[in-house]
Write a protein that holds these residues in place. Structure first.
Motif, PDB file in Angstrom:
ATOM      1  N   THR A   1     -18.193  69.870  38.513  1.00 32.57           N
ATOM      2  CA  THR A   1     -17.917  68.746  39.573  1.00 32.57           C
ATOM      3  C   THR A   1     -18.374  67.354  38.777  1.00 32.57           C
ATOM      4  O   THR A   1     -19.239  67.427  37.889  1.00 32.57           O
ATOM      5  CB  THR A   1     -18.960  69.145  40.690  1.00 32.57           C
ATOM      6  OG1 THR A   1     -20.023  69.424  40.173  1.00 32.57           O
ATOM      7  CG2 THR A   1     -18.363  70.283  41.490  1.00 32.57           C
TER       8      THR A   1
ATOM      9  N   LYS B   1      -5.858  64.823  49.060  1.00 34.27           N
ATOM     10  CA  LYS B   1      -7.139  65.415  48.458  1.00 34.27           C
ATOM     11  C   LYS B   1      -8.421  64.862  48.505  1.00 34.27           C
ATOM     12  O   LYS B   1      -9.371  64.972  47.507  1.00 34.27           O
ATOM     13  CB  LYS B   1      -6.430  66.018  47.281  1.00 34.27           C
ATOM     14  CG  LYS B   1      -5.478  66.977  46.970  1.00 34.27           C
ATOM     15  CD  LYS B   1      -5.744  68.464  47.581  1.00 34.27           C
ATOM     16  CE  LYS B   1      -4.503  69.370  47.342  1.00 34.27           C
ATOM     17  NZ  LYS B   1      -4.496  70.683  48.088  1.00 34.27           N
TER      18      LYS B   1
ATOM     19  N   LYS C   1     -14.262  68.139  42.690  1.00 40.62           N
ATOM     20  CA  LYS C   1     -14.090  69.434  42.136  1.00 40.62           C
ATOM     21  C   LYS C   1     -12.805  69.113  40.878  1.00 40.62           C
ATOM     22  O   LYS C   1     -11.880  68.794  41.642  1.00 40.62           O
ATOM     23  CB  LYS C   1     -14.123  70.539  42.964  1.00 40.62           C
ATOM     24  CG  LYS C   1     -13.860  71.790  42.437  1.00 40.62           C
ATOM     25  CD  LYS C   1     -13.823  73.081  43.250  1.00 40.62           C
ATOM     26  CE  LYS C   1     -13.467  74.364  42.632  1.00 40.62           C
ATOM     27  NZ  LYS C   1     -14.489  74.712  41.450  1.00 40.62           N
TER      28      LYS C   1
ATOM     29  N   THR D   1      -9.942  70.405  39.108  1.00 37.21           N
ATOM     30  CA  THR D   1      -9.150  71.419  39.557  1.00 37.21           C
ATOM     31  C   THR D   1      -8.163  71.660  38.262  1.00 37.21           C
ATOM     32  O   THR D   1      -7.527  72.731  37.983  1.00 37.21           O
ATOM     33  CB  THR D   1      -7.985  71.390  40.593  1.00 37.21           C
ATOM     34  OG1 THR D   1      -7.580  70.034  40.447  1.00 37.21           O
ATOM     35  CG2 THR D   1      -8.963  71.301  42.064  1.00 37.21           C
TER      36      THR D   1
ATOM     37  N   THR E   1     -14.865  66.900  47.323  1.00 34.50           N
ATOM     38  CA  THR E   1     -15.134  67.650  48.203  1.00 34.50           C
ATOM     39  C   THR E   1     -16.395  67.126  49.005  1.00 34.50           C
ATOM     40  O   THR E   1     -17.150  67.661  49.902  1.00 34.50           O
ATOM     41  CB  THR E   1     -15.864  68.861  47.332  1.00 34.50           C
ATOM     42  OG1 THR E   1     -16.818  68.217  46.452  1.00 34.50           O
ATOM     43  CG2 THR E   1     -14.696  69.589  46.513  1.00 34.50           C
ATOM     44  N   GLU E   2     -16.927  65.808  48.799  1.00 36.76           N
ATOM     45  CA  GLU E   2     -17.940  65.275  49.555  1.00 36.76           C
ATOM     46  C   GLU E   2     -17.877  63.658  49.337  1.00 36.76           C
ATOM     47  O   GLU E   2     -17.742  63.417  48.194  1.00 36.76           O
ATOM     48  CB  GLU E   2     -19.443  65.771  49.026  1.00 36.76           C
ATOM     49  CG  GLU E   2     -20.515  65.309  49.835  1.00 36.76           C
ATOM     50  CD  GLU E   2     -21.735  65.857  49.464  1.00 36.76           C
ATOM     51  OE1 GLU E   2     -22.783  65.399  49.891  1.00 36.76           O
ATOM     52  OE2 GLU E   2     -21.861  66.739  48.711  1.00 36.76           O
TER      53      GLU E   2
END
Length: 710
Positions: free
Chosen positions: A140, A171, A184, A186, A200-201
């Motif tokens: 992350t 995304k 995150k 990938t 993600t946040e």
């Protein structure tokens, strides 16, 4: 050799080396094996050299060729904002330089395989090529989101992660330009492809109060909240000591007892008692909160404390190792309350030697919560108003000062090194904006507590070393001989020397050097370089001594509320006092302590880095309001890209070499200075300069200076 022929030969050699039956061979052996005539061996070497440069093959120290990974070394990659980096390999003295085109897409912190290139000039830094990434460190990433029409990308906060992260459409969780986000990763990409990830946040907008510090907390993976089961266990903790818990303990409630801490401190984990007979004899009691009475091994509280390793003191908040109900409540040695403690009571003579000591579970009651400011006003300033307010304690503080001076003189005599660089205190307003930055100076009161805690730590460490029981020590190794050699060469320019014995420098030699330079123009310069030549202290299960303190035995015993190693050794001490350290428990500690030492050393480094980053952030924000203003500072760093200048308030900024107008400057690494080729103007470490604030960059947390115009 045509391009096609070269390609074929490279492919043939690569396939040969990949064959399981292949055994590494020298150039001559390879030529014979491949039936290559002598007059064509140069062509073979040319192909091998190209494969080496590409990292597709490796070569041993004996000149044998094989797969790159067969001769590669494992290490940790440290990235640089400019794209290049370094790999630190455990048993190599110097890091390996990795050019930007040879990083193989490695990111800062990754564990990698590196092939060190052969045939480099003696004394030159080793260069290498990364051939494989073994372990990714950045699953992350925290950064600044920028939106494009059909996609976005994130600029990492950590400048050492020098690649933007591509965020495909859909995304991004609806993030807009200016949001600080958690990504995150990938796909880590490669040489020609950017890393890719999903948001993600969303932490908040870059201009929202608190987003900046929260980004650092996320970046260092610092825990924000305690798990529910930990809080449930904390909620069951008592507010007061039950009298039944004091049975069998040494009752010290009748002794005059004080705590001495900063004004803001709430977790008070050490208290002091002192007595003397006027005949060069002192009884010093260092009483430490008995945290292990409340935090049992293997409990949710213990598991969380072990994971955290330490409390983290950021500029606007504390992230505690233990919940506040313990750290500010039953475990804190609050005045007027009965508290359980682990006491180290030392009999000390007039020369500062410990003649005897007692370690005991105790119960204490603090009579007065003192501050460093008030105690210093008594022992140094002899402030009448303060002395009247604490009239009954004045003889006690005078005796403390007397003993602390003796202990410090004894440490100094054996060679303990004392670097006294100012720390900074950043004052924030209610919105978290910095309104003042001032140096936080040590005074007589802070030194009293330092001296007493050091003495207790040494006494405990020596006791348990000779008992040959499993323990956690605080160790500080001798400096790297090569760094000491470079330091010796540098200080010769100023007429100073340091003696070595078998390649090692005794700490007393460093202390003598610091004494000689005190008050001289080069003091700051040499002090900083000396500090940079030191190794980092760490936790270990083997007692190898503490170089900086010139101590044969040292541990951390005095802060179990905020440091896990202290809590861990409290358990061992208490079990030993009660006769419970039998074979089974000794084997248990032998098994768990090595991992505890490693994880606590790592947690300490993480906390230090996070604290430094928040300080840099707020200093940058503060100086943004002072662009154009002039200051006098001291050159604190010299590099080939510019001069770092530190102001009296501890703010540090960079004068870029391109902003040193009217001259071409050359970096002299040996003398640590920038020298003008035409005028001969020199800028060196420790030199005073007048600067103007040219600008700040909150993204990179940097401050730019230029030389002030007269």
């Amino acid at each position: 050799m045509t391009e096609e022929l070269l390609r074929q030969r490279k492919q043939m050699l690569t396939e040969l080396f990949e064959d399981k039956a292949y055994v590494p061979m020298k150039l001559k052996e390879l030529a014979i094996f491949l039936d290559i005539p002598k007059n064509q061996r140069e062509e073979l070497k040319e192909v091998l050299d190209l494969l080496l440069a590409e990292g597709k093959v490796g070569i041993s120290k004996k000149g044998k060729y094989g797969r790159a990974q067969d001769f590669a070394r494992a290490g940790i990659f440290s990235g640089h904002p400019r794209g290049f980096g370094f790999v630190s390999v455990e048993d190599m003295e110097a890091d390996v330089f990795i050019p930007a085109e040879k990083t193989a897409g490695a990111m800062h912190g990754d564990k990698v395989q590196v092939v060190v290139e052969e045939g480099q000039a003696e004394g030159k830094r080793k260069e290498g090529i990364i051939v494989k990434i073994l372990e990714r460190a950045n699953e992350t990433v925290i950064g600044y989101y920028q939106k494009n029409k059909s996609f976005g990308f994130v600029l990492p906060d950590n400048q050492k992660l020098n690649q933007d992260i591509f965020i495909p459409q859909g995304k991004d969780m609806g993030a807009v330009t200016g949001h600080k986000v958690v990504v995150k990763v990938t796909d880590f990409g490669g040489d020609r492809k950017k890393p890719e990830g999903v948001v993600t946040e969303i932490i908040g907008h870059v201009n929202d109060p608190g987003t900046d510090i929260l980004s650092i907390i996320k970046a260092y993976d610092l825990p924000e909240e305690f798990p529910e089961q930990v809080m449930r266990q904390a909620a069951r903790m008592p507010d007061h000591v039950d009298e039944r818990e004091t049975e069998g303990r040494l009752d010290l409630r009748g002794l005059l007892t004080v705590t001495i801490d900063g004004e803001d401190a709430k977790d008070l984990d050490d208290a002091i008692t002192i007595a003397g007979d006027g005949e060069d004899h002192y009884t010093l009691g260092v009483h430490i909160a008995d945290v292990s009475h409340y935090v049992q091994e293997g409990s949710p509280l213990d598991e969380e404390a072990r994971k955290r390793g330490t409390s983290v003191y950021l500029v606007d908040r504390v992230i505690p190792m233990l919940p506040h109900r313990l750290s500010n409540g039953i475990c804190s040695l609050n005045a007027g309350e009965d508290r359980l403690a682990l006491s180290c009571i030392m009999e000390i003579d007039g020369r500062g030697a410990v003649m005897g000591h007692q370690i005991a579970e105790s119960v204490i009651r603090v009579d007065r919560r003192m501050t460093y400011t008030a105690v210093n006003a008594i022992v140094t300033d002899r402030d009448e108003e303060t002395m009247e307010e604490y009239r009954e304690f004045v003889p006690m503080f005078d005796q403390m000062k007397e003993l602390a001076d003796i202990l410090r003189a004894r440490r100094r005599q054996r060679g303990s090194i004392d670097f006294d660089f100012p720390e900074s205190k950043i004052v924030l307003d209610t919105l978290g904006k910095p309104v003042e930055i001032k140096p936080y100076e040590r005074n007589a009161a802070t030194r009293i507590i330092e001296d007493f805690m050091l003495m207790a730590n040494e006494t405990i460490a020596e006791n348990y070393f000779w008992q040959e029981l499993p323990f956690v020590y605080r160790t500080h190794e001798y400096p790297d001989p090569e760094k000491m050699k470079r330091l010796g060469t540098f200080i010769n320019n100023f007429g100073y020397t340091i003696r070595t014995q078998n390649g090692e420098v005794h700490p007393k030699e460093i202390q003598k050097l610091l004494d000689k330079i005190e008050g001289t123009p080069e003091e700051a310069l040499i002090s900083r370089l000396t500090l940079r030549s030191m190794r980092q202290a760490k936790y270990a299960t083997v007692c190898t001594g503490h170089y900086g303190l010139a101590a044969n035995y040292y541990t951390h015993f005095t802060s179990p509320i905020r440091r896990y190693p202290d809590l861990q050794i409290h358990r061992i001490i208490k079990e030993n006092l009660k006769g419970g350290l039998r074979e089974k428990r000794i084997a248990h500690y032998d098994r768990i302590l090595p991992e505890v030492a490693v994880s606590c050393s790592s947690a300490e480094r993480r906390a230090d880095e996070a604290e430094r980053e928040t300080d840099k952030l707020k200093k940058c924000e503060y100086m943004a309001r002072h662009v154009g203003e002039n200051y006098e500072g001291v050159i604190s760093g010299v590099t080939n890209w510019g001069l770092y200048v530190e102001l009296p308030n501890t703010v540090e900024g960079l004068i870029r070499v391109s902003d040193l107008e009217g001259e071409y400057f050359v970096f002299d690494e040996e003398r640590m200075e920038l020298a003008g080729e035409v005028t001969g103007i020199r800028y060196k470490l420790g030199q005073k300069v007048k600067v103007a604030v040219a600008g700040t960059d909150r993204m990179t947390r940097t401050i730019d200076f230029v030389l002030a115009r007269e």
